[in-house]
Write an enzyme that holds these catalytic residues in place. Structure first.
Site, PDB file in Angstrom:
ATOM      1  N   LEU A   1       0.853  -1.175   0.000  1.00  0.00           N
ATOM      2  CA  LEU A   1       0.000   0.000   0.000  1.00  0.00           C
ATOM      3  C   LEU A   1       0.894   1.231   0.000  1.00  0.00           C
ATOM      4  CD1 LEU A   1      -2.557  -1.060   2.789  1.00  0.00           C
ATOM      5  CD2 LEU A   1      -2.873  -1.242   0.313  1.00  0.00           C
ATOM      6  N   ASP A   2       0.441   2.284  -0.673  1.00  0.00           N
ATOM      7  CA  ASP A   2       1.177   3.535  -0.634  1.00  0.00           C
ATOM      8  C   ASP A   2       1.318   4.012   0.809  1.00  0.00           C
ATOM      9  OD1 ASP A   2       1.260   3.536  -3.396  1.00  0.00           O
ATOM     10  OD2 ASP A   2      -0.484   4.837  -3.613  1.00  0.00           O
ATOM     11  N   ARG A   3       2.294   4.855   1.047  1.00  0.00           N
ATOM     12  CA  ARG A   3       2.549   5.367   2.398  1.00  0.00           C
ATOM     13  C   ARG A   3       1.281   5.946   3.032  1.00  0.00           C
ATOM     14  NH1 ARG A   3       3.815  10.521   4.283  1.00  0.00           N
ATOM     15  NH2 ARG A   3       4.991  10.540   6.245  1.00  0.00           N
TER      16      ARG A   3
ATOM     17  N   ARG B   1      -5.940   5.725  -7.828  1.00  0.00           N
ATOM     18  CA  ARG B   1      -5.755   7.175  -7.849  1.00  0.00           C
ATOM     19  C   ARG B   1      -5.730   7.705  -9.280  1.00  0.00           C
ATOM     20  NH1 ARG B   1      -0.473   7.690  -4.293  1.00  0.00           N
ATOM     21  NH2 ARG B   1      -0.888   9.939  -4.526  1.00  0.00           N
TER      22      ARG B   1
END
Length: 304
Positions: free
Chosen positions: A138-140, A238
């Site tokens: 997962l992205d930060r 996104r």
């Protein structure tokens, strides 16, 4: 002394006369890489507590024990006592509910303070000669469910399952505006944005990418959606919602406003798979953090 991963099995009559090598490859589904590592890197094969080679011919009633070699740990990955919200753990895997604002793995920008640093510390506390094998990332700034294999053999299984689309993940996102359709599929190829090492964009020569979504709640100027990925491209959710004119709230990289939330409003709320060792279905849910719940109110995850 730290304990390496091992498997112990009793041989049934259906495997009488089978070569140990074939049993390991076909029945235990060891990868050839793993078998090579056992043979040449301090791993061991025992039958009835005696060391054997892969040419040994099995007999019904034999007890086979596979000792995997200790796993090497990257010198850049240091154990740190980072709190982990572990919602499931067994000898093969961890499922963690990741908060926002913490990277999954170290990078040049974030060399410490990551989930991987915390998991390595957790494994060392259990005296295991394992390292960290992330299955999904997962992205930060994305929160939610994260699957981590505790040893290389489990990771081989999970990677194969992921390639065959047998690990299912769903997300919640809060996007700008109101979508035209209650349910739809965004089918648009994604590639790297020219001139950037971080940003992605929809481009004709990109890799195929498909995102399924369903509207859950609409508000005056934003919408809560549930999302299922058919592919797993970098920044896929996104990029896709920005592409159709509905960027995620808080996602200033792709056109979202940070007025209401300071990170992309994205949360991995469901993780489902058949456990490769127990063969039982596992299904986990995690509520979004308060920053998303303060926007959309109560959510019944079981009904999504």
């Amino acid at each position: 002394m730290k304990q390496p991963f091992s498997i112990k099995e009793k041989i049934g009559p259906e495997h009488d006369g089978v070569l140990l090598r074939d049993y390991l490859l076909k029945e235990q589904q060891l990868s050839r890489r793993a078998l090579k590592a056992i043979k040449f890197n301090e791993g061991f094969l025992y039958v009835n507590d005696e060391p054997k080679t892969v040419r040994y011919q099995l007999k019904a009633g034999d007890i086979v024990k596979i000792m995997f070699p200790p796993e090497g740990i990257s010198p850049s990955l240091l154990p740190e006592p980072i709190p982990l919200n572990i919602i499931y753990e067994d000898e093969h895997a961890l499922v963690i509910n990741k908060p926002p604002d913490i990277p999954v793995i170290p990078s040049q920008k974030y060399s410490t303070g990551t989930i991987a640093n915390g998991v390595l510390f957790h494994l060392e506390q259990q005296n295991l000669a394992y390292t960290v094998h992330t299955v999904n990332r997962l992205d930060r700034d994305t929160s939610g469910l994260l699957l981590i294999a505790k040893h290389r053999h489990a990771h081989d299984f999970f990677v194969k399952m992921q390639k065959e689309h047998h690990i299912h993940r769903r997300y919640l996102a809060v996007v700008h505006g109101t979508l035209d359709k209650d349910n739809d599929v965004i089918d648009a190829p994604i590639g790297r944005k020219e001139g950037s090492i971080i940003e992605r964009c929809v481009r004709p020569d990109g890799k195929p990418a498909r995102t399924h979504y369903k509207m859950i709640k609409t508000f005056s100027d934003f919408t809560l959606v549930a999302i299922r990925l058919e592919t797993g491209r970098t920044h896929q959710i996104r990029v896709h919602f920005s592409h159709i004119g509905h960027p995620l709230l808080g996602d200033d990289l792709y056109g979202g406003s940070t007025d209401r939330i300071q990170r992309q409003a994205l949360h991995s709320f469901e993780l489902r798979f058949i456990h490769p060792f127990t063969h039982q279905e596992q299904c986990f849910h995690a509520m979004p953090p308060t920053d998303i719940r303060s926007l959309v109110g109560d959510i019944n995850l079981q009904n999504l």
